[in-house]
Design a protein around this motif. Sequence first.
Motif, mmCIF file in Angstrom:
data_model
loop_
_atom_site.group_PDB
_atom_site.id
_atom_site.type_symbol
_atom_site.label_atom_id
_atom_site.label_comp_id
_atom_site.label_asym_id
_atom_site.label_seq_id
_atom_site.Cartn_x
_atom_site.Cartn_y
_atom_site.Cartn_z
ATOM 1 N N TYR A 1 -29.126 -16.871 -10.153
ATOM 2 C CA TYR A 1 -28.987 -15.416 -10.092
ATOM 3 C C TYR A 1 -30.174 -14.794 -9.367
ATOM 4 O O TYR A 1 -30.007 -13.920 -8.495
ATOM 5 C CB TYR A 1 -28.869 -14.840 -11.502
ATOM 6 N N GLY B 1 -28.606 -21.393 -14.144
ATOM 7 C CA GLY B 1 -27.791 -20.244 -13.766
ATOM 8 C C GLY B 1 -28.644 -19.001 -13.572
ATOM 9 O O GLY B 1 -28.392 -18.189 -12.667
ATOM 10 N N ILE B 2 -29.677 -18.839 -14.408
ATOM 11 C CA ILE B 2 -30.598 -17.707 -14.244
ATOM 12 C C ILE B 2 -31.370 -17.851 -12.946
ATOM 13 O O ILE B 2 -31.567 -16.861 -12.206
ATOM 14 C CB ILE B 2 -31.555 -17.638 -15.445
ATOM 15 N N ARG C 1 -26.145 -15.557 0.662
ATOM 16 C CA ARG C 1 -26.229 -16.199 -0.641
ATOM 17 C C ARG C 1 -25.921 -17.692 -0.553
ATOM 18 O O ARG C 1 -26.340 -18.463 -1.417
ATOM 19 C CB ARG C 1 -25.280 -15.520 -1.621
ATOM 20 N N THR D 1 -29.875 -12.887 -5.711
ATOM 21 C CA THR D 1 -30.288 -11.480 -5.624
ATOM 22 C C THR D 1 -31.407 -11.293 -4.611
ATOM 23 O O THR D 1 -31.383 -10.340 -3.813
ATOM 24 C CB THR D 1 -30.740 -10.982 -7.005
#
Length: 486
Positions: free
Chosen positions: A199, A195-196, A212, A203
């Motif tokens: 992210y 999940g990190i 995205r 971004t």
Amino acid sequence: MIATTDRAAKSAASVGIDAGVRRHWSVARAWQTNAALILIGVALFLLTRQLVSEYDHFTIGLSGVSGWSCILYLGAALIVLTQPVDRFTFPIIVTVAIACRLVALLGPPFLSSDVYRYVWDGVVQHAHISPYRYVPGDAVLAFLREPFQSVFDKINRRDYAHTIYPPAAQALFYLITWISPTIIFMKSVMVLFEGITMYALVTLLHSLGFRREQTLLYAWCPMLVWEIAGSGHLDSAAMAFIGLALLARFRKHPVLTGIFLGVAILLKLYPLVLLPALYRRGDFKMPAAVATVVAVGYAAYSSVGLLVFGFLGGYVKEEGLATGARYFLLELAQRIPGLQGLSTAAYFVLCAGVFAGIVWWCRRIAGFDGSNRKKPFASDGVAGFLPPAFALASALMFLFSPHYAWYILWLIPFFSLMPNLPILTYVLGFFYLYTTDLAEPGPKMFLANKILYASVFAAFIIQLAFKRWPIHRKLFIQPVVASESL
């Protein structure tokens, strides 16, 4: 790289519609994109269930599951890179990614037993013993076996190998087992690290002007599902910190870049090759931060002396890294008439030359942050440090030809930011071939590498041809990015 949106696609086709001209075959509506992705996503989910089923009994085999997964992934990648999307597309991508990982997560580790060592190292630390001091089979640790017998029984190399994992990995194992010393929880945390990574990718893509939805290239990659959700490999944590380091570098935060890269190095060591690409000329805060993090990490476990490096030396010998038996390109060169005597030392010199060339390239463009789209290698919205970083990571994998699929996982986040045919071929080719009978070390694996490297070389030639003669641009409409999709 290609980026499209529903509004952009409609505008691209509107002239043809208004003029009564037939719509180009490749121009779709966003709902059609979503419908196609849902169908492919359901198929990938069912294949993940089939993967877990294959652990117990043969139906189509691991190669059957991996082969069909690669085909579906290719179809999804082509769709998301060329067709319009809307606000529902990204949730579909995330939902399918989570569903596939949950299926693999709930199954037992099958393709690798490394995760058992992760849990054991954490348990040993909670007993106030350094994980580097004793091998798991040492009589000193016998009191830990009974409460964790199911873990101990499946540890590989338990009778002769000290742990190989660096200090940040050990700190992570300690924290995870403090909450729950179980295999399922260890695997769950590795999935959460994804999940990190997502992210960081979302971004970066937003900042660089891309959609995205391009994160599908990461989220739906079947190798990640198998090796992280299925086997719980630590590489997921390393990828997360690499992603954060790339994001911090893009935002011009040298200290944070150094801290994140330092942690990544203390998780898996290989991210060290990214240092020249992330360095900005004249700014020594980043390398100083890396050095500080690494020094503090090793100092925290230094009570065992040189044992802090664990089984690293033994692994180098065991895997043929010292003798050269492990390097495909070296073995291939030695089979060429006149080069039979090529030494491992000469190969290492060649590798050093390759890395020196890439580092020189990094220095030439050092300080480019992607903010000026007219700078070299910052065209198409790509930050200037990303191509060299990708090149260094790829060179390491190609030159040292890893035998295990999880070693190449860290190329996938880079591929998601900078899609290209050679790396796509390498990742999927590696994934498929190493689920076949050719994965056996020796002549079979040499044949597998011949097929893999030949395929990558062919893909490289095709990409050069497309760059010179972009016929693909006539086959697929490529509208401009619209900010509403981000």
